[in-house]
Design a protein around this motif. Sequence first.
Motif, PDB file in Angstrom:
ATOM      1  N   UNK A  15       0.861  -1.186   0.000  1.00  0.00           N
ATOM      2  CA  UNK A  15       0.000   0.000   0.000  1.00  0.00           C
ATOM      3  C   UNK A  15       0.894   1.230   0.000  1.00  0.00           C
ATOM      4  N   UNK A  16       0.664   2.138  -0.950  1.00  0.00           N
ATOM      5  CA  UNK A  16       1.435   3.391  -0.989  1.00  0.00           C
ATOM      6  C   UNK A  16       0.462   4.553  -0.884  1.00  0.00           C
ATOM      7  N   UNK A  17       0.939   5.639  -0.304  1.00  0.00           N
ATOM      8  CA  UNK A  17       0.111   6.840  -0.205  1.00  0.00           C
ATOM      9  C   UNK A  17       1.006   8.054  -0.077  1.00  0.00           C
ATOM     10  N   UNK A  18       0.523   9.186  -0.567  1.00  0.00           N
ATOM     11  CA  UNK A  18       1.196  10.451  -0.254  1.00  0.00           C
ATOM     12  C   UNK A  18       0.139  11.430   0.238  1.00  0.00           C
ATOM     13  N   UNK A  19       0.535  12.255   1.186  1.00  0.00           N
ATOM     14  CA  UNK A  19      -0.428  13.210   1.734  1.00  0.00           C
ATOM     15  C   UNK A  19       0.291  14.264   2.565  1.00  0.00           C
ATOM     16  N   UNK A  20      -0.469  15.288   2.899  1.00  0.00           N
ATOM     17  CA  UNK A  20       0.079  16.336   3.770  1.00  0.00           C
ATOM     18  C   UNK A  20      -0.130  15.961   5.235  1.00  0.00           C
ATOM     19  N   UNK A  21      -1.009  15.002   5.473  1.00  0.00           N
ATOM     20  CA  UNK A  21      -1.260  14.557   6.843  1.00  0.00           C
ATOM     21  C   UNK A  21      -1.306  13.027   6.876  1.00  0.00           C
ATOM     22  N   UNK A  22      -0.628  12.391   7.858  1.00  0.00           N
ATOM     23  CA  UNK A  22      -0.597  10.920   7.897  1.00  0.00           C
ATOM     24  C   UNK A  22      -1.963  10.246   7.928  1.00  0.00           C
ATOM     25  N   UNK A  23      -2.986  10.927   8.456  1.00  0.00           N
ATOM     26  CA  UNK A  23      -4.303  10.280   8.572  1.00  0.00           C
ATOM     27  C   UNK A  23      -5.101  10.313   7.265  1.00  0.00           C
ATOM     28  N   UNK A  24      -4.600  11.022   6.254  1.00  0.00           N
ATOM     29  CA  UNK A  24      -5.365  11.199   5.022  1.00  0.00           C
ATOM     30  C   UNK A  24      -5.852   9.887   4.389  1.00  0.00           C
ATOM     31  N   UNK A  26      -6.986   7.289   5.634  1.00  0.00           N
ATOM     32  CA  UNK A  26      -8.184   6.800   6.313  1.00  0.00           C
ATOM     33  C   UNK A  26      -9.352   7.774   6.125  1.00  0.00           C
ATOM     34  N   UNK A  27      -9.025   9.049   6.079  1.00  0.00           N
ATOM     35  CA  UNK A  27     -10.080  10.065   6.008  1.00  0.00           C
ATOM     36  C   UNK A  27     -10.751  10.085   4.631  1.00  0.00           C
ATOM     37  N   UNK A  28      -9.952  10.160   3.569  1.00  0.00           N
ATOM     38  CA  UNK A  28     -10.596  10.294   2.252  1.00  0.00           C
ATOM     39  C   UNK A  28     -10.189   9.221   1.240  1.00  0.00           C
ATOM     40  N   UNK A  29      -9.193   8.411   1.569  1.00  0.00           N
ATOM     41  CA  UNK A  29      -8.788   7.333   0.662  1.00  0.00           C
ATOM     42  C   UNK A  29      -8.154   7.822  -0.637  1.00  0.00           C
ATOM     43  N   UNK A  30      -7.930   9.119  -0.736  1.00  0.00           N
ATOM     44  CA  UNK A  30      -7.327   9.654  -1.963  1.00  0.00           C
ATOM     45  C   UNK A  30      -5.820   9.433  -1.952  1.00  0.00           C
ATOM     46  N   UNK A  31      -5.232   9.467  -3.119  1.00  0.00           N
ATOM     47  CA  UNK A  31      -3.775   9.357  -3.247  1.00  0.00           C
ATOM     48  C   UNK A  31      -3.225   8.119  -2.531  1.00  0.00           C
ATOM     49  N   UNK A  32      -3.962   7.051  -2.679  1.00  0.00           N
ATOM     50  CA  UNK A  32      -3.587   5.776  -2.057  1.00  0.00           C
ATOM     51  C   UNK A  32      -3.646   4.725  -3.144  1.00  0.00           C
ATOM     52  N   UNK A  33      -2.672   3.831  -3.167  1.00  0.00           N
ATOM     53  CA  UNK A  33      -2.616   2.831  -4.227  1.00  0.00           C
ATOM     54  C   UNK A  33      -2.186   1.497  -3.626  1.00  0.00           C
ATOM     55  N   UNK A  34      -2.894   0.432  -3.989  1.00  0.00           N
ATOM     56  CA  UNK A  34      -2.604  -0.884  -3.410  1.00  0.00           C
ATOM     57  C   UNK A  34      -2.434  -1.908  -4.525  1.00  0.00           C
ATOM     58  N   UNK A  35      -1.446  -2.752  -4.408  1.00  0.00           N
ATOM     59  CA  UNK A  35      -1.270  -3.831  -5.390  1.00  0.00           C
ATOM     60  C   UNK A  35      -0.587  -5.022  -4.723  1.00  0.00           C
ATOM     61  N   UNK A  36      -0.579  -6.134  -5.400  1.00  0.00           N
ATOM     62  CA  UNK A  36      -0.045  -7.373  -4.815  1.00  0.00           C
ATOM     63  C   UNK A  36       1.476  -7.393  -4.829  1.00  0.00           C
ATOM     64  N   UNK A  37       2.065  -7.903  -3.759  1.00  0.00           N
ATOM     65  CA  UNK A  37       3.515  -8.054  -3.676  1.00  0.00           C
ATOM     66  C   UNK A  37       3.933  -9.234  -4.556  1.00  0.00           C
TER      67      UNK A  37
END
Length: 307
Positions: A15-24, A26-37
């Motif tokens: 799971x990868x994510x970038x945001x201005x706040x660590x909780x982002x 969970x809050x909006x699910x934006x800028x988050x990407x998940x794929x299989x290892x």
Amino acid sequence: MPLWGGIELGGTNIVCAYSEHPMAPLIDGKNRYEFRTTEDPNQCMAEISQFFRKAPQKLKSIGIASFGPLNYDAGEIGTTPKKGWKNFPIVSMFKQLISCAQVALETDVNAAALAESVYGAGRGTEHLVYATIGTGIAAGIISNGQLLRGSVHPELGHIGVQLHATDLKSGFKGCCKYHAGNNFICLEGLASGEAIKRRWNWTLFDEDSPHWKEAWEIEAYYLAQLVLMLTYAFCPNRIILGGGVIQNQPHLIDAVYTVYKDLLGGYFNYPYVTKRREDILVLPQLGDNSGVIGALQLAYLKVNTIS
Ligand SMILES: [Zn+2]
């Protein structure tokens, strides 16, 4: 505002994510990407860096929450049985691929402990343990608000425990390939999801099994010993029990607490043990996002901690 990058490198998914706040995430699910290892770390790295290239600005720092074991000094994955990943130089690879000089590396369970301590079920506590009971067992310790490390990370899944009478009678030796001898059997070998399946020969957790009730009594007995050890060794204010086994059987929390109080035997009457169960032994609050939130928090701390 600086932009942080976080990667949860799990054995099954990344799971990868970038945001201005660590909780982002969970809050909006934006800028988050998940794929299989996959077995090829270079392929995974390429996919991760492709995701981060979409970020609107350069990342200030990156936090990695990875499966272990880890070699912190070398910035590498350690001697993992996962093909291709053994001794993989993950920190230098990220510095190179994403052109980010600040990269923090931590185990997935330590990162989840950090996330729960700041944003989840551990808020307001300085001394906390987050234990995950899933395919394996691991725990991250926060002491005085800081992650506890030794020369490497703790491996609390492999502590020895007193055998339950049923296992003693049946001769079940657990499923840990390192600790399944006659004189020493570890917690992970006896209480992980894998151990439960093997003890009862369950392919999945089989609710129709005549051993259903007994299975969870045994599980509670072993987890209570973990909680007892954590209490005596680290004196936390709160212990969070998470992971797949607990997530699917939340009733275990009360059962573990009952056995734990019994095992304490009235010894060690400090404020923690005199509180209510709900105050000291709890479920996590960040769910599947605790790893990536912890990774983002690691990125934040990498450039905001004065040491
Ligand atoms: Zn073991």
